[in-house]
Design a protein around this motif. Structure first.
Motif, short mmCIF file in Angstrom:
data_model
loop_
_atom_site.label_atom_id
_atom_site.label_comp_id
_atom_site.label_asym_id
_atom_site.label_seq_id
_atom_site.Cartn_x
_atom_site.Cartn_y
_atom_site.Cartn_z
N ARG A 148 -7.18 -7.82 -1.97
CA ARG A 148 -6.96 -8.94 -1.05
C ARG A 148 -5.54 -9.49 -1.20
O ARG A 148 -5.08 -9.78 -2.30
N GLY A 149 -4.84 -9.62 -0.07
CA GLY A 149 -3.50 -10.18 -0.08
C GLY A 149 -2.42 -9.23 -0.57
O GLY A 149 -1.26 -9.64 -0.73
N CYS A 150 -2.75 -7.97 -0.81
CA CYS A 150 -1.80 -7.00 -1.31
C CYS A 150 -1.56 -5.92 -0.24
O CYS A 150 -2.37 -5.74 0.65
N ASP A 151 -0.46 -5.21 -0.35
CA ASP A 151 -0.07 -4.23 0.66
C ASP A 151 -0.13 -2.81 0.11
O ASP A 151 0.35 -2.55 -1.01
N ALA A 152 -0.69 -1.91 0.89
CA ALA A 152 -0.74 -0.50 0.49
C ALA A 152 0.67 0.06 0.42
O ALA A 152 1.48 -0.14 1.33
N PHE A 153 0.99 0.76 -0.67
CA PHE A 153 2.32 1.36 -0.79
C PHE A 153 2.27 2.83 -1.19
O PHE A 153 3.29 3.51 -1.18
N GLU A 154 1.09 3.33 -1.54
CA GLU A 154 0.94 4.75 -1.86
C GLU A 154 -0.39 5.20 -1.30
O GLU A 154 -1.45 4.78 -1.77
N GLY A 155 -0.35 6.06 -0.29
CA GLY A 155 -1.58 6.42 0.40
C GLY A 155 -2.19 5.18 1.03
O GLY A 155 -1.51 4.22 1.38
N LYS A 156 -3.50 5.18 1.16
CA LYS A 156 -4.21 4.03 1.72
C LYS A 156 -5.03 3.30 0.67
O LYS A 156 -5.80 2.40 1.00
N ASP A 157 -4.86 3.72 -0.61
CA ASP A 157 -5.76 3.18 -1.62
C ASP A 157 -5.07 2.50 -2.79
O ASP A 157 -5.73 1.97 -3.68
N THR A 158 -3.74 2.49 -2.82
CA THR A 158 -3.01 1.87 -3.92
C THR A 158 -2.14 0.75 -3.35
O THR A 158 -1.37 0.98 -2.42
N PHE A 159 -2.27 -0.45 -3.93
CA PHE A 159 -1.70 -1.65 -3.35
C PHE A 159 -0.77 -2.35 -4.34
O PHE A 159 -0.98 -2.29 -5.55
N LYS A 160 0.25 -3.02 -3.79
CA LYS A 160 1.12 -3.85 -4.60
C LYS A 160 1.03 -5.29 -4.10
O LYS A 160 1.07 -5.54 -2.89
N CYS A 161 0.91 -6.21 -5.04
CA CYS A 161 0.77 -7.63 -4.72
C CYS A 161 2.12 -8.32 -4.84
O CYS A 161 3.07 -7.78 -5.42
N SER A 162 2.22 -9.54 -4.33
CA SER A 162 3.49 -10.25 -4.29
C SER A 162 4.06 -10.53 -5.68
O SER A 162 5.27 -10.69 -5.84
N ASN A 163 3.21 -10.57 -6.69
CA ASN A 163 3.68 -10.83 -8.06
C ASN A 163 4.09 -9.55 -8.79
O ASN A 163 4.39 -9.59 -9.98
N GLY A 164 4.08 -8.40 -8.08
CA GLY A 164 4.50 -7.14 -8.68
C GLY A 164 3.39 -6.39 -9.36
O GLY A 164 3.61 -5.27 -9.85
N GLU A 165 2.19 -6.97 -9.41
CA GLU A 165 1.05 -6.26 -9.99
C GLU A 165 0.46 -5.31 -8.96
O GLU A 165 0.65 -5.48 -7.75
N THR A 166 -0.26 -4.31 -9.43
CA THR A 166 -0.82 -3.28 -8.56
C THR A 166 -2.34 -3.27 -8.64
O THR A 166 -2.93 -3.69 -9.65
N ARG A 167 -2.98 -2.79 -7.58
CA ARG A 167 -4.42 -2.75 -7.49
C ARG A 167 -4.86 -1.42 -6.85
O ARG A 167 -4.18 -0.90 -5.96
N CYS A 168 -5.98 -0.91 -7.29
CA CYS A 168 -6.54 0.30 -6.70
C CYS A 168 -7.99 0.41 -7.13
O CYS A 168 -8.32 0.10 -8.28
N LYS A 169 -8.84 0.85 -6.23
CA LYS A 169 -10.25 1.00 -6.59
C LYS A 169 -10.44 2.02 -7.70
O LYS A 169 -11.42 1.95 -8.44
N MET A 170 -9.49 2.97 -7.82
CA MET A 170 -9.58 3.95 -8.91
C MET A 170 -9.46 3.29 -10.29
O MET A 170 -9.93 3.85 -11.29
N TYR A 171 -8.81 2.12 -10.34
CA TYR A 171 -8.59 1.46 -11.63
C TYR A 171 -9.86 0.80 -12.18
O TYR A 171 -9.86 0.27 -13.29
N THR A 172 -10.93 0.84 -11.42
CA THR A 172 -12.20 0.26 -11.88
C THR A 172 -13.06 1.27 -12.64
O THR A 172 -14.17 0.93 -13.08
#
Length: 529
Positions: A148-172
């Protein structure tokens, strides 16, 4: 979608209507009251779950149903009561899938099993519950899969947030050997996936395989159990019955037992199900694995896979109940393979089979990291499962390492051909050590044919050639385990000097730009005496 919305509208008419345990139906849906606080509905046309009402609160998402993959499409769906349990069978019309929902009295749990006779397009098989993020905002491992609130930057599943942290469902994800229960939660309720007993026996990938567990979006909290996928895939799919497994509702924070009893499946006529009476087992002792490492025993063939951890005290082990057959039997030091054997399992019998490490005890001048099949003791290894290598919380990549003063945590766990640079490993030799030595480097995963390149003084090591290709992003999705190649070079005495020496560790391979260029993940490296 229209059938899902009709079912949801029908539920709204009677959100507080409860009955005793049992199954009721209309022309469009089955309704199951567990008499344990959970009432769920299944579409009679698709087999999707369209409502999950727990203690009077609706947890099913509002736009998409909960189902195998993203839904099986038009299916034959039947409901019945068998031996006091509710059983709903979903037979897909165009896919090689039969799925089962089972309910037991007084339990807020949906037991499931999935039978396949072929691979399922697009190359994955998963249970996906689409739940309300508003009611269940916390995903597996907290916010690592919260996009939420983050932008995809690699494929459609890896996201970067405004604070420079990253998110991905694979990380769960977690290793299958450890992932028996995982769940999402809110202030009132937690919802859990349970994979007890032999639930993983027909999945692919072995004990250290990891796959998506959750993803938090603005609309849905997605709760998964991945049975098969192409995510860092190292072996073919197995066909047959996946499970039994379960999805349970509890009060917030309370979790179901890891020893969830599924023996009642014996009397439910589930296709592909093998009862305990049709199984055998293997017991014995694992030897030769140093006490600082887990000793993991793994059995597998084309039809099934099993694993267990040997006791730290004496190495004893006992397998789960196994289907009859001939199995490859492996012993790992952590995740590093140290021997392989064969064993035959017979129904109704327990075989005895000891297994001993064949790892050589080689004297070394220096070693960086442990040959344990994992990069966690190296720099950034403690973070890579939960974030992208570009994350602001990561340490730098490349650089230098000095034997004797640097620690393993100073050695980057991965190298890229177009990102981060090489690593200079500085070490000293005495006059008496100026002789031929073996340089040994272990890797856990490669991408785009990435493999080590090595140079000491005027000597350059021969390119060992491309490793076996895994056609899947790895490290940027939090994966670290592939085939686990180990490379060796015989370094001539002329490469070394008395006093200071430098090993330049780089990478050979193809690939795209930056983080998607050729790369490999280190396990450990050593210069043998």
């Amino acid at each position: 979608m229209r059938s899902f919305m009709r079912a949801a509208a029908g539920l709204a008419i009677c959100q507080t209507c409860y009955a005793a345990f049992g199954l009721t139906s209309t022309s469009s849906r089955y309704t199951v009251d567990t008499d344990g606080g959970l009432v769920f509905q299944v579409s009679r046309s698709t087999g999707d779950i369209t409502s999950l009402l727990y203690n009077g609160v609706e947890y099913q998402g509002t736009t998409k149903a909960s189902a195998i993959n993203s839904g099986l499409g038009t299916s034959t769906v039947t409901g019945e009561t068998v031996n006091g349990y509710v059983k709903i069978t979903v037979k897909a019309g165009t896919l090689p899938v039969t799925h089962y929902f089972i309910a037991r009295p007084k339990e807020a749990t949906i037991y499931m099993a999935t039978y396949i006779t072929g691979e399922v397009d697009p190359g994955e098989l998963r249970w996906l519950a689409r739940l309300k993020t508003s009611e269940l905002p916390t995903g597996v491992h907290g916010n690592v899969g919260d996009t939420r609130g983050c932008d995809a930057f690699e494929g459609k599943d890896t996201f970067k947030c405004s604070n420079g942290e990253t998110r991905c469902k694979m990380y769960t994800s977690d290793r299958f050997i450890d992932d028996v229960v995982h769940g999402v939660s809110g202030s009132k309720t937690s919802v859990w996936m349970s994979m007890p007993g032999v639930a993983y026996e027909t999945s692919a990938g072995g004990p250290f395989m990891r796959d998506i567990n959750s993803q938090t979006t603005s609309s849905d909290q997605e709760l998964y159990w991945y049975m098969n996928s192409g995510h860092v895939r190292t072996e073919p799919w197995r066909l047959g019955l996946m499970g039994p497994y379960a999805m349970s509702f509890t009060a917030a924070g309370a979790s179901p037992s890891e020893n969830l009893n599924t023996s009642f499946f014996d009397g439910l006529s589930i296709q592909g199900y093998v009862p305990s009476s049709g199984r055998g087992s293997v017991s014995g002792k694992a030897a030769g694995v140093p006490s600082k490492f887990e000793a993991v025993v793994h059995w597998h063939n084309a039809d099934a896979q099993y694993w267990t951890k040997a006791a730290a005290s004496d190495g004893s082990f006992e397998s789960p109940p196994m289907k009859p057959g001939l199995y490859t039997m492996k012993l790992y030091k952590g995740e590093f393979l140290v021997t392989t054997d064969l064993v035959t399992v017979t129904a109704g019998q327990s075989a005895t089979k000891d297994i001993t490490s064949k790892e050589a005890n080689t004297s070394v001048i220096w070693r960086i990291g442990d040959f344990d099949g994992r990069p966690m003791d190296l720099k950034n290894g403690d973070k890579i499962e939960r974030m992208h290598p570009s994350d602001v919380r990561m340490g730098s990549w490349g650089g230098s390492f000095t034997v004797g003063s640097s620690s393993a945590k100073d050695m980057p766990m991965a190298l890229w051909s177009k990102q981060g640079g090489t690593v200079a490993i500085n070490f000293s030799l005495t006059q008496g050590q100026l002789k031929q030595h073996v340089l040994r480097i272990g890797t856990t995963l490669s991408f785009k044919t990435g493999r080590p390149s090595v140079k000491i003084g005027s000597w350059t090591g021969t390119d060992p050639g491309a490793p076996k290709l895994i056609d899947s992003r790895g490290i940027t999705r939090g994966a670290y385990r592939g085939y686990g190649e180990v490379y060796t070079w015989t370094v001539p005495a002329t490469a070394f000097t008395s006093g200071s020496n430098t090993l330049t560790l780089g990478i050979s391979g193809n690939g795209d730009a930056t983080w998607l260029s050729a790369n490999y993940i280190l396990d450990a490296l050593e210069l043998q005496d």
